[in-house]
Write an enzyme that holds these catalytic residues in place. Structure first.
Site, PDB file in Angstrom:
ATOM      1  N   ASN A   7      35.899  48.962  20.484  1.00  0.00           N
ATOM      2  CA  ASN A   7      36.184  48.305  21.763  1.00  0.00           C
ATOM      3  C   ASN A   7      35.737  46.863  21.633  1.00  0.00           C
ATOM      4  O   ASN A   7      34.542  46.593  21.625  1.00  0.00           O
ATOM      5  CB  ASN A   7      35.434  49.023  22.889  1.00  0.00           C
ATOM      6  CG  ASN A   7      35.573  48.298  24.223  1.00  0.00           C
ATOM      7  OD1 ASN A   7      36.369  47.357  24.342  1.00  0.00           O
ATOM      8  ND2 ASN A   7      34.802  48.710  25.208  1.00  0.00           N
ATOM      9  N   LYS A   9      36.047  44.510  23.716  1.00  0.00           N
ATOM     10  CA  LYS A   9      35.683  43.877  24.996  1.00  0.00           C
ATOM     11  C   LYS A   9      36.367  42.504  25.064  1.00  0.00           C
ATOM     12  O   LYS A   9      37.496  42.379  24.604  1.00  0.00           O
ATOM     13  CB  LYS A   9      34.166  43.836  25.132  1.00  0.00           C
ATOM     14  CG  LYS A   9      33.560  45.240  24.902  1.00  0.00           C
ATOM     15  CD  LYS A   9      32.137  45.375  25.277  1.00  0.00           C
ATOM     16  CE  LYS A   9      31.667  46.817  25.009  1.00  0.00           C
ATOM     17  NZ  LYS A   9      30.316  47.088  25.447  1.00  0.00           N
ATOM     18  N   HIS A  85      35.761  52.534  31.585  1.00  0.00           N
ATOM     19  CA  HIS A  85      34.614  52.023  30.820  1.00  0.00           C
ATOM     20  C   HIS A  85      33.508  51.591  31.785  1.00  0.00           C
ATOM     21  O   HIS A  85      33.784  51.137  32.895  1.00  0.00           O
ATOM     22  CB  HIS A  85      35.042  50.840  29.944  1.00  0.00           C
ATOM     23  CG  HIS A  85      33.958  50.431  28.995  1.00  0.00           C
ATOM     24  ND1 HIS A  85      32.959  49.564  29.353  1.00  0.00           N
ATOM     25  CD2 HIS A  85      33.685  50.828  27.729  1.00  0.00           C
ATOM     26  CE1 HIS A  85      32.127  49.417  28.325  1.00  0.00           C
ATOM     27  NE2 HIS A  85      32.545  50.179  27.331  1.00  0.00           N
ATOM     28  N   GLU A  87      31.739  49.059  31.984  1.00  0.00           N
ATOM     29  CA  GLU A  87      31.806  47.684  32.500  1.00  0.00           C
ATOM     30  C   GLU A  87      32.884  47.563  33.580  1.00  0.00           C
ATOM     31  O   GLU A  87      32.728  46.757  34.512  1.00  0.00           O
ATOM     32  CB  GLU A  87      32.031  46.720  31.326  1.00  0.00           C
ATOM     33  CG  GLU A  87      30.751  46.548  30.521  1.00  0.00           C
ATOM     34  CD  GLU A  87      30.940  46.426  29.018  1.00  0.00           C
ATOM     35  OE1 GLU A  87      32.033  46.062  28.559  1.00  0.00           O
ATOM     36  OE2 GLU A  87      29.961  46.714  28.293  1.00  0.00           O
ATOM     37  N   GLU A 154      29.550  57.656  27.284  1.00  0.00           N
ATOM     38  CA  GLU A 154      28.856  56.397  27.076  1.00  0.00           C
ATOM     39  C   GLU A 154      27.692  56.304  28.051  1.00  0.00           C
ATOM     40  O   GLU A 154      27.906  55.998  29.237  1.00  0.00           O
ATOM     41  CB  GLU A 154      29.809  55.219  27.286  1.00  0.00           C
ATOM     42  CG  GLU A 154      30.946  55.186  26.287  1.00  0.00           C
ATOM     43  CD  GLU A 154      31.440  53.771  26.014  1.00  0.00           C
ATOM     44  OE1 GLU A 154      31.678  53.470  24.856  1.00  0.00           O
ATOM     45  OE2 GLU A 154      31.547  52.982  26.961  1.00  0.00           O
ATOM     46  N   GLY A 160      25.186  48.144  24.643  1.00  0.00           N
ATOM     47  CA  GLY A 160      24.872  46.747  24.373  1.00  0.00           C
ATOM     48  C   GLY A 160      23.391  46.434  24.412  1.00  0.00           C
ATOM     49  O   GLY A 160      22.988  45.280  24.254  1.00  0.00           O
ATOM     50  N   SER A 196      25.675  51.564  21.246  1.00  0.00           N
ATOM     51  CA  SER A 196      24.793  51.127  20.152  1.00  0.00           C
ATOM     52  C   SER A 196      25.027  51.876  18.846  1.00  0.00           C
ATOM     53  O   SER A 196      24.082  52.140  18.101  1.00  0.00           O
ATOM     54  CB  SER A 196      23.326  51.254  20.578  1.00  0.00           C
ATOM     55  OG  SER A 196      23.099  50.573  21.784  1.00  0.00           O
TER      56      SER A 196
HETATM   57  P1  13P Z   1      27.920  48.758  22.022  1.00  0.00           P
HETATM   58  O1  13P Z   1      28.343  49.522  20.778  1.00  0.00           O
HETATM   59  O2  13P Z   1      27.954  47.277  21.831  1.00  0.00           O
HETATM   60  O3  13P Z   1      26.637  49.281  22.586  1.00  0.00           O
HETATM   61  O4  13P Z   1      29.057  49.039  23.127  1.00  0.00           O
HETATM   62  C1  13P Z   1      29.449  50.339  23.353  1.00  0.00           C
HETATM   63  C2  13P Z   1      30.661  50.335  24.204  1.00  0.00           C
HETATM   64  O5  13P Z   1      30.637  49.910  25.350  1.00  0.00           O
HETATM   65  C3  13P Z   1      31.909  50.838  23.616  1.00  0.00           C
HETATM   66  O6  13P Z   1      32.909  50.989  24.573  1.00  0.00           O
END
Ligand code: 13P
Length: 234
Positions: A7, A9, A85, A87, A154, A160, A196
């Site tokens: 992803n 982002k 997601h 976010e 997740e 993150g 992560s």
């Molecule tokens: P990270 O791997 O940066 O923690 O992000 C995970 C994520 O949101 C994948 O969709």
């Protein structure tokens, strides 16, 4: 065979995607690789990498400035879309109800939705992890699913943040999701873990029962970080 999904982002350019596709074409793997990229980079991918979007509108078309429909994503040749997601739940007000609508639109336009569920830190601290996960699965998946879907767990507090749940916590969450999916008539639906994930923990995480792959954020942006995750498992 595992599913390794990246992803991106709001990161990257078409140049970066071309480089990633070229770097990934040189590795040998049986795993299914998916890259979910910003709308501006959507395309059909290539023989070894499929492309997905990161969100779609709850609407089919019309006066919704800035929004992109499932049909438009499918029109680019992309095959997947992330819905729900953390976010998008946090910044764009997605709820289980809107995620279910998006998943249904994805399916009816031939896309495979990657439906995300997970608990916030406040929910974890309140002991609600399991109930949030189960209601997320039950309420975010359309009732009449007949084609492929993917679910991603997740833990929102870990994304993150460089934090990961313990292997036991991941195992409990994934067992609950697998059992809930089976109860909904969706046994065998792949369930990815995301938050992560990096080269150093990917094998351990993908060895946990009911973890069918990973959804990778930061470590999917550069091939030096992403390839070791893909090649960590057969
Ligand atoms: P990270 O791997 O940066 O923690 O992000 C995970 C994520 O949101 C994948 O969709």
């Amino acid at each position: 065979m595992k599913i390794i999904a990246g992803n991106w982002k709001m990161n990257g350019t078409r140049f970066d995607l071309d480089k990633m596709l070229s770097d990934l074409s040189s590795i040998s793997t049986n795993n299914r690789i998916i890259l979910c990229v910003p709308y501006t980079m959507l395309c059909g991918g290539n023989g070894s990498v499929s492309i997905g979007a990161q969100d779609i509108s709850t609407h089919t078309h019309g006066a919704f400035t800035g929004e992109v429909s499932a049909q438009m994503v499918a029109d680019t040749g992309a095959k997947y879309v992330i819905v729900g997601h953390s976010e998008c739940r946090q910044y764009h007000g997605d709820t289980n109800d809107t995620v279910r609508q998006k998943a249904a639109l994805a399916i009816s336009n031939g896309l495979t939705p990657i439906i995300c569920v997970g608990e916030t830190m406040a929910e974890k601290q309140a002991g609600k992890t399991m109930s949030i996960i189960e209601s997320g699965v039950r309420e975010s998946i359309p009732s009449d699913v007949k084609s492929d879907i993917i679910v991603a767990y997740e833990p929102r507090w870990a994304i993150g943040a460089g934090l990961t749940p313990t292997a036991d916590e991941i195992a409990s969450a994934h067992t609950l999701i697998a059992n809930t999916l089976a109860d909904m008539g969706l046994a065998g639906t792949p369930v990815l873990y995301g938050a992560s994930v990096k080269g150093s923990n990917a094998l351990e995480i993908m060895s946990i029962p009911n973890v069918d792959g990973v959804l990778v954020g930061g470590a999917s942006l550069k091939s030096d970080d992403f390839i070791p995750i893909i090649t960590s498992v057969k």
